[in-house]
Design a protein around this motif. Sequence first.
Motif, PDB file in Angstrom:
ATOM      1  N   THR A  12      33.300  15.108  92.037  1.00  0.00           N
ATOM      2  CA  THR A  12      34.645  15.344  91.531  1.00  0.00           C
ATOM      3  C   THR A  12      35.547  14.181  91.910  1.00  0.00           C
ATOM      4  O   THR A  12      35.185  13.357  92.756  1.00  0.00           O
ATOM      5  N   HIS A  16      39.132  20.547  93.455  1.00  0.00           N
ATOM      6  CA  HIS A  16      39.441  21.356  92.267  1.00  0.00           C
ATOM      7  C   HIS A  16      39.781  20.489  91.061  1.00  0.00           C
ATOM      8  O   HIS A  16      40.457  20.933  90.144  1.00  0.00           O
ATOM      9  N   THR A  18      38.344  17.234  88.223  1.00  0.00           N
ATOM     10  CA  THR A  18      37.319  17.064  87.191  1.00  0.00           C
ATOM     11  C   THR A  18      35.941  17.078  87.834  1.00  0.00           C
ATOM     12  O   THR A  18      35.725  16.416  88.843  1.00  0.00           O
ATOM     13  N   LEU A  19      35.015  17.821  87.237  1.00  0.00           N
ATOM     14  CA  LEU A  19      33.646  17.913  87.760  1.00  0.00           C
ATOM     15  C   LEU A  19      32.645  17.228  86.842  1.00  0.00           C
ATOM     16  O   LEU A  19      32.777  17.278  85.626  1.00  0.00           O
ATOM     17  N   CYS A  21      28.322  17.064  86.577  1.00  0.00           N
ATOM     18  CA  CYS A  21      27.031  17.553  87.055  1.00  0.00           C
ATOM     19  C   CYS A  21      25.961  16.570  86.613  1.00  0.00           C
ATOM     20  O   CYS A  21      25.918  16.164  85.449  1.00  0.00           O
ATOM     21  N   LYS A  71      25.670  22.889  83.592  1.00  0.00           N
ATOM     22  CA  LYS A  71      26.584  22.247  82.643  1.00  0.00           C
ATOM     23  C   LYS A  71      27.147  23.246  81.632  1.00  0.00           C
ATOM     24  O   LYS A  71      28.261  23.060  81.141  1.00  0.00           O
ATOM     25  N   ARG A  74      30.690  28.444  83.005  1.00  0.00           N
ATOM     26  CA  ARG A  74      32.148  28.441  83.023  1.00  0.00           C
ATOM     27  C   ARG A  74      32.620  27.717  84.284  1.00  0.00           C
ATOM     28  O   ARG A  74      31.922  27.683  85.289  1.00  0.00           O
ATOM     29  N   ARG A  75      33.816  27.180  84.216  1.00  0.00           N
ATOM     30  CA  ARG A  75      34.359  26.435  85.348  1.00  0.00           C
ATOM     31  C   ARG A  75      34.444  27.312  86.602  1.00  0.00           C
ATOM     32  O   ARG A  75      34.134  26.851  87.710  1.00  0.00           O
ATOM     33  N   LYS A  78      31.185  27.340  88.495  1.00  0.00           N
ATOM     34  CA  LYS A  78      30.936  26.087  89.209  1.00  0.00           C
ATOM     35  C   LYS A  78      31.785  26.032  90.485  1.00  0.00           C
ATOM     36  O   LYS A  78      31.299  25.629  91.543  1.00  0.00           O
ATOM     37  N   ASP A  79      33.041  26.438  90.355  1.00  0.00           N
ATOM     38  CA  ASP A  79      33.928  26.470  91.533  1.00  0.00           C
ATOM     39  C   ASP A  79      33.363  27.395  92.608  1.00  0.00           C
ATOM     40  O   ASP A  79      33.366  27.057  93.791  1.00  0.00           O
TER      41      ASP A  79
END
Length: 98
Positions: A12, A16, A18-19, A21, A71, A74-75, A78-79
Amino acid sequence: MRRHDYYVYLVTNRPHGTLYCGVTNDLLRRLWEHRSGHADGFTRRYRCRRLVWFEHHTEIGEAILREKRIKKWRRAWKDALIQARNPDWSDLAPSIGL
């Protein structure tokens, strides 16, 4: 029989933020590429350099499948994955030798 190492990882640009993978067979080299700007594209554009999560695999097929699944997540999922092992979103690169 030779043991193989593959890593699925999340980087990132800030907690919190941009991610990205990815999957690699050399996590230290790949992080160096992200941090030095040698990795063109998304991570360079958004300055994704902070390793916040990674997972080890011994089979490339497993690693690629895991990356593809993450990928599509949902966000919030991932969080939650990051929060479970790294609640402060600290950079994990120093802990693995970078």
